[in-house]
Design an enzyme around this catalytic site. Structure first.
Site, PDB file in Angstrom:
ATOM      1  N   SER A 280      63.300   7.103  20.899  1.00 11.58           N
ATOM      2  CA  SER A 280      63.087   6.065  19.861  1.00 11.58           C
ATOM      3  C   SER A 280      64.242   5.657  19.266  1.00 11.58           C
ATOM      4  O   SER A 280      64.675   4.425  18.978  1.00 11.58           O
ATOM      5  CB  SER A 280      61.869   6.371  18.776  1.00 11.58           C
ATOM      6  OG  SER A 280      62.401   7.532  18.036  1.00 11.58           O
ATOM      7  N   HIS A 310      56.868  12.294  23.263  1.00 13.76           N
ATOM      8  CA  HIS A 310      57.728  12.163  21.908  1.00 13.76           C
ATOM      9  C   HIS A 310      56.728  12.064  20.738  1.00 13.76           C
ATOM     10  O   HIS A 310      56.365  12.918  20.524  1.00 13.76           O
ATOM     11  CB  HIS A 310      58.657  10.504  22.168  1.00 13.76           C
ATOM     12  CG  HIS A 310      59.584  10.203  21.087  1.00 13.76           C
ATOM     13  ND1 HIS A 310      60.308  11.409  20.230  1.00 13.76           N
ATOM     14  CD2 HIS A 310      60.327   9.451  20.848  1.00 13.76           C
ATOM     15  CE1 HIS A 310      61.125  10.868  19.658  1.00 13.76           C
ATOM     16  NE2 HIS A 310      61.293   9.554  19.874  1.00 13.76           N
ATOM     17  N   HIS A 356      61.619  21.652  23.308  1.00 11.55           N
ATOM     18  CA  HIS A 356      62.187  20.216  22.721  1.00 11.55           C
ATOM     19  C   HIS A 356      63.518  20.219  23.879  1.00 11.55           C
ATOM     20  O   HIS A 356      63.783  21.268  24.440  1.00 11.55           O
ATOM     21  CB  HIS A 356      62.768  20.697  21.424  1.00 11.55           C
ATOM     22  CG  HIS A 356      63.248  19.387  20.722  1.00 11.55           C
ATOM     23  ND1 HIS A 356      64.680  19.036  20.797  1.00 11.55           N
ATOM     24  CD2 HIS A 356      62.794  18.343  19.974  1.00 11.55           C
ATOM     25  CE1 HIS A 356      64.749  17.755  20.124  1.00 11.55           C
ATOM     26  NE2 HIS A 356      63.632  17.643  19.549  1.00 11.55           N
ATOM     27  N   ARG A 365      62.273  21.280  10.834  1.00 16.55           N
ATOM     28  CA  ARG A 365      60.973  20.031  10.317  1.00 16.55           C
ATOM     29  C   ARG A 365      59.747  20.768  10.330  1.00 16.55           C
ATOM     30  O   ARG A 365      58.900  20.556   9.496  1.00 16.55           O
ATOM     31  CB  ARG A 365      61.172  19.099  11.025  1.00 16.55           C
ATOM     32  CG  ARG A 365      62.531  18.178  11.009  1.00 16.55           C
ATOM     33  CD  ARG A 365      62.756  16.987  12.042  1.00 16.55           C
ATOM     34  NE  ARG A 365      62.294  17.400  13.449  1.00 16.55           N
ATOM     35  CZ  ARG A 365      62.334  16.762  14.552  1.00 16.55           C
ATOM     36  NH1 ARG A 365      62.459  15.479  14.478  1.00 16.55           N
ATOM     37  NH2 ARG A 365      62.161  17.057  15.842  1.00 16.55           N
ATOM     38  N   ASP A 411      56.203  18.094  15.487  1.00 14.47           N
ATOM     39  CA  ASP A 411      54.660  17.552  15.691  1.00 14.47           C
ATOM     40  C   ASP A 411      53.853  18.722  15.619  1.00 14.47           C
ATOM     41  O   ASP A 411      52.512  18.155  15.764  1.00 14.47           O
ATOM     42  CB  ASP A 411      54.793  16.838  17.160  1.00 14.47           C
ATOM     43  CG  ASP A 411      55.687  15.796  17.170  1.00 14.47           C
ATOM     44  OD1 ASP A 411      55.812  14.964  16.085  1.00 14.47           O
ATOM     45  OD2 ASP A 411      56.117  15.503  17.992  1.00 14.47           O
TER      46      ASP A 411
HETATM   47  N1  CMX Z   1      54.230  23.200  27.627  1.00 13.74           N
HETATM   48  C1  CMX Z   1      54.344  23.488  28.760  1.00 13.74           C
HETATM   49  N2  CMX Z   1      55.227  23.261  29.868  1.00 13.74           N
HETATM   50  C2  CMX Z   1      56.536  22.957  28.934  1.00 13.74           C
HETATM   51  C3  CMX Z   1      56.606  22.649  27.547  1.00 13.74           C
HETATM   52  C4  CMX Z   1      55.325  22.854  26.980  1.00 13.74           C
HETATM   53  N3  CMX Z   1      55.310  22.858  25.653  1.00 13.74           N
HETATM   54  N4  CMX Z   1      57.837  22.055  27.283  1.00 13.74           N
HETATM   55  C5  CMX Z   1      58.398  22.176  28.335  1.00 13.74           C
HETATM   56  N5  CMX Z   1      57.530  22.528  29.445  1.00 13.74           N
HETATM   57  C6  CMX Z   1      57.906  22.443  31.030  1.00 13.74           C
HETATM   58  C7  CMX Z   1      58.495  21.130  31.342  1.00 13.74           C
HETATM   59  O1  CMX Z   1      57.292  20.106  31.514  1.00 13.74           O
HETATM   60  C8  CMX Z   1      59.367  21.327  32.635  1.00 13.74           C
HETATM   61  O2  CMX Z   1      58.457  21.656  33.603  1.00 13.74           O
HETATM   62  P1  CMX Z   1      58.687  20.885  34.959  1.00 13.74           P
HETATM   63  O3  CMX Z   1      60.086  22.024  35.364  1.00 13.74           O
HETATM   64  O4  CMX Z   1      57.536  21.309  35.666  1.00 13.74           O
HETATM   65  O5  CMX Z   1      58.964  19.616  34.725  1.00 13.74           O
HETATM   66  C9  CMX Z   1      60.200  22.633  32.251  1.00 13.74           C
HETATM   67  O6  CMX Z   1      59.127  23.228  30.974  1.00 13.74           O
HETATM   68  C10 CMX Z   1      61.275  22.404  31.664  1.00 13.74           C
HETATM   69  O7  CMX Z   1      61.431  21.584  30.432  1.00 13.74           O
HETATM   70  P2  CMX Z   1      62.444  21.715  29.298  1.00 13.74           P
HETATM   71  O8  CMX Z   1      63.771  21.591  29.847  1.00 13.74           O
HETATM   72  O9  CMX Z   1      62.143  22.798  28.597  1.00 13.74           O
HETATM   73  O10 CMX Z   1      61.982  20.611  28.493  1.00 13.74           O
HETATM   74  P3  CMX Z   1      62.529  18.910  28.519  1.00 13.74           P
HETATM   75  O11 CMX Z   1      63.638  18.558  27.752  1.00 13.74           O
HETATM   76  O12 CMX Z   1      62.194  18.338  29.802  1.00 13.74           O
HETATM   77  O13 CMX Z   1      61.157  18.379  27.773  1.00 13.74           O
HETATM   78  C11 CMX Z   1      59.760  18.372  25.821  1.00 13.74           C
HETATM   79  C12 CMX Z   1      61.157  18.486  26.342  1.00 13.74           C
HETATM   80  C13 CMX Z   1      59.633  17.926  24.146  1.00 13.74           C
HETATM   81  C14 CMX Z   1      59.243  16.854  26.469  1.00 13.74           C
HETATM   82  C15 CMX Z   1      58.652  19.202  26.263  1.00 13.74           C
HETATM   83  O14 CMX Z   1      59.333  20.574  25.686  1.00 13.74           O
HETATM   84  C16 CMX Z   1      57.178  18.955  26.235  1.00 13.74           C
HETATM   85  O15 CMX Z   1      56.716  18.152  26.893  1.00 13.74           O
HETATM   86  N6  CMX Z   1      56.521  19.410  25.064  1.00 13.74           N
HETATM   87  C17 CMX Z   1      55.333  18.959  24.707  1.00 13.74           C
HETATM   88  C18 CMX Z   1      55.192  17.795  24.078  1.00 13.74           C
HETATM   89  C19 CMX Z   1      55.890  17.654  22.642  1.00 13.74           C
HETATM   90  O16 CMX Z   1      55.652  18.326  21.820  1.00 13.74           O
HETATM   91  N7  CMX Z   1      56.744  16.632  22.437  1.00 13.74           N
HETATM   92  C20 CMX Z   1      57.326  16.279  21.136  1.00 13.74           C
HETATM   93  C21 CMX Z   1      58.795  16.722  21.018  1.00 13.74           C
HETATM   94  C22 CMX Z   1      59.425  16.196  19.643  1.00 13.74           C
HETATM   95  C23 CMX Z   1      59.483  14.997  19.509  1.00 13.74           C
HETATM   96  O17 CMX Z   1      60.144  14.195  20.267  1.00 13.74           O
HETATM   97  O18 CMX Z   1      58.511  14.155  18.601  1.00 13.74           O
END
Ligand code: CMX
Length: 473
Positions: A280, A310, A356, A365, A411
């Site tokens: 964002s 996000h 994250h 937070r 979140d």
């Molecule tokens: N549950 C399961 N798998 C997860 C995970 C979770 N909470 N967080 C990361 N992973 C997985 C990723 O999907 C990725 O898998 P692939 O290799 O198969 O694609 C792997 O772990 C590596 O990811 P990462 O490098 O640790 O995390 P990213 O930087 O790619 O993504 C985020 C970060 C937040 C998108 C991810 O942790 C996620 O999807 N979390 C759940 C959704 C969430 O809570 N989002 C809110 C974030 C805060 C915000 O912006 O508001």
């Protein structure tokens, strides 16, 4: 104990303002200042020339220093860790979490002015906005002035009301939010000034005016969406002598519960800014770099916030947690919860609220919201479940072995607080996040235009080009 800690141990009420503004309190760029300027715009008129000089001198001496290298993996990997953005309001440390102008969240809770009239203790988002824009802790008078100014600018045009009133209830609240913000563009000071040939050295002024109007109007937009979609009823009038969060709570129909109002103050403060690279923030900044006005820029940012990886995650967290509760019960055993978690993970889904892109520890937070819950709703069963999940999920995610950060993010906690006070419609939660996020991204837009930030245009390559570059087969 450091001087900072011992000062913090005094209550806000007993600490004199002068000591709360002591420069010794602040880490990083934050400072106290003896300016007499009472309005934010007056203060910006003083600060901008100083900052422009500072940046010019810094670039002259250090402009050719190297910030880092970029690997092929980073180019394919969502640009994680690439250092290529300037963001004045906040900097995120992967272990410690966010600092707003050098202040951690607990430090903000200590030094930023709270609501004086109802004995509130959480920082006012007005105080945080002043801090983000100026790098300075405001006085109570300056904050009161900001509350009054936002209240005075809060009306939205009739045609924007009509747009919202004609949306089907099935249109997601975030889509309605984005539509309405785009429509506010009709009255953009920046767009008008640009079409009339404003000199670039003055861009920041209409940007500032748009920003103030935009923030001021968000409660009327957000609450109209809430009432139209969920509860009906006419929007009450904004009270000109009340703070932003009180008025927003009132428009939503929750102002009689002072704890909810305090929650809003905390919520709107901590969701505001998370440095510049998140979707964002970066989107708002990027679109703004084309000199799209603050409404167009922020609406674009909102569309990014509406993604489930996000901001929408806070909606997804609650949905996932309630489903877990309905499936295995609020008193589920550790074994039941682990089984449920593995079903989510083996189903190829993420556990929402955990992980994250930058953080590698529990998000402060999350901690701030957990502390709020411990103070106000320690015996709530859903909070109990969220706490239990906190003690189980990180180990399961670690065993799963994929995520780089098994800890909860912001979140993972907001939904349970909102549920407790009766704001139960989880599809609406990202709208609250959006109202808060406006504070951080528009503070930066003002500086983007004041510092003459150019059009963003990073370089891209095709896979074929890269393969050729490295002589790959
Ligand atoms: N549950 C399961 N798998 C997860 C995970 C979770 N909470 N967080 C990361 N992973 C997985 C990723 O999907 C990725 O898998 P692939 O290799 O198969 O694609 C792997 O772990 C590596 O990811 P990462 O490098 O640790 O995390 P990213 O930087 O790619 O993504 C985020 C970060 C937040 C998108 C991810 O942790 C996620 O999807 N979390 C759940 C959704 C969430 O809570 N989002 C809110 C974030 C805060 C915000 O912006 O508001």
């Amino acid at each position: 104990m450091s001087a900072m800690r011992s000062l913090y141990s005094l209550s806000k009420a007993t600490r004199p303002l002068a000591s709360r503004l002591s420069p010794a309190l602040f880490l990083g760029a934050t400072r106290s200042y003896g300016s007499q300027a009472n309005s934010l715009k007056e203060r910006l008129h003083e600060l901008i020339p100083e900052k422009q000089k500072e940046v010019k001198a810094f670039k002259k001496e250090y402009g050719n220093k190297v910030l880092g290298e970029v690997t092929v993996d980073q180019a394919y990997g969502g640009m994680r860790g690439i250092k290529g953005l300037i963001w004045e309001g906040s900097v995120l440390d992967s272990e410690e979490g966010i600092r707003f102008r050098g202040l951690t969240i607990p430090e903000c809770q200590q030094v930023l002015p709270a609501a004086q009239d109802d004995g509130g203790s959480e920082p006012l988002p007005e105080s945080l906005f002043w801090l983000l824009v100026t790098g300075e802790v405001p006085t109570h008078e300056q904050v009161k002035g900001l509350s009054a100014e936002w209240a005075a600018r809060s009306d939205i045009p009739q045609f924007v009301e009509d747009i919202l009133d004609s949306c089907p209830k099935t249109l997601h609240p975030m889509s309605q939010f984005s539509l309405a913000v785009n429509a506010l563009q009709h009255d953009s000071h920046f767009a008008k000034a640009y079409s009339q040939g404003i000199h670039k050295s003055k861009y920041w002024e209409p940007t500032y005016e748009d920003t103030m109007d935009l923030i001021a109007k968000l409660p009327n937009i957000a609450a109209r969406i809430y009432r139209n979609v969920y509860i009906g009823g006419k929007l009450p009038a904004i009270e000109p002598n009340k703070d932003y969060s009180y008025n927003f709570s009132k428009l939503l129909g929750f102002e009689t519960n002072s704890d909810f109002v305090e929650l809003m103050r905390l919520y709107l403060t901590i969701h505001s800014d998370h440095e510049g690279g998140n979707v964002s923030a970066h989107t708002t900044h990027l679109v703004g770099s084309a000199l799209s006005d603050p409404y167009l820029s922020f609406a674009a940012g909102l569309n990014g916030l509406a993604g489930p990886l996000h901001g929408l995650a806070n909606q997804e967290v609650l949905r996932w947690t309630l489903k877990l509760k309905d499936t295995i019960g609020v008193d589920a055993t550790e074994e039941d919860i682990k089984k449920y978690l593995w079903e989510t993970l083996n189903g190829g889904q993420v556990v929402p609220g955990y992980g994250h892109a930058v953080l590698r520890k529990t998000d402060p937070r999350y901690t701030a919201q957990r502390e709020f819950a411990l103070k106000h709703l320690p015996h709530d069963p859903l909070f109990g479940l969220v706490s239990k999940l906190y003690s189980i999920i990180p180990a399961v995610l670690t065993e799963h072995g994929k995520t780089k950060n098994p800890w909860p993010n912001v979140d993972a906690h907001s939904g349970v607080l909102l549920q407790y006070y009766g704001l139960k419609e989880q599809d609406y939660y990202t709208v609250l996040f959006g109202v808060s996020r406006a504070l951080g991204v528009t503070a930066q837009l003002i500086w983007d235009r004041a510092l003459g930030m150019p059009l963003e245009r990073p370089k891209s390559f095709s896979t074929a080009y890269l393969k050729n570059m490295f002589g790959a087969k």
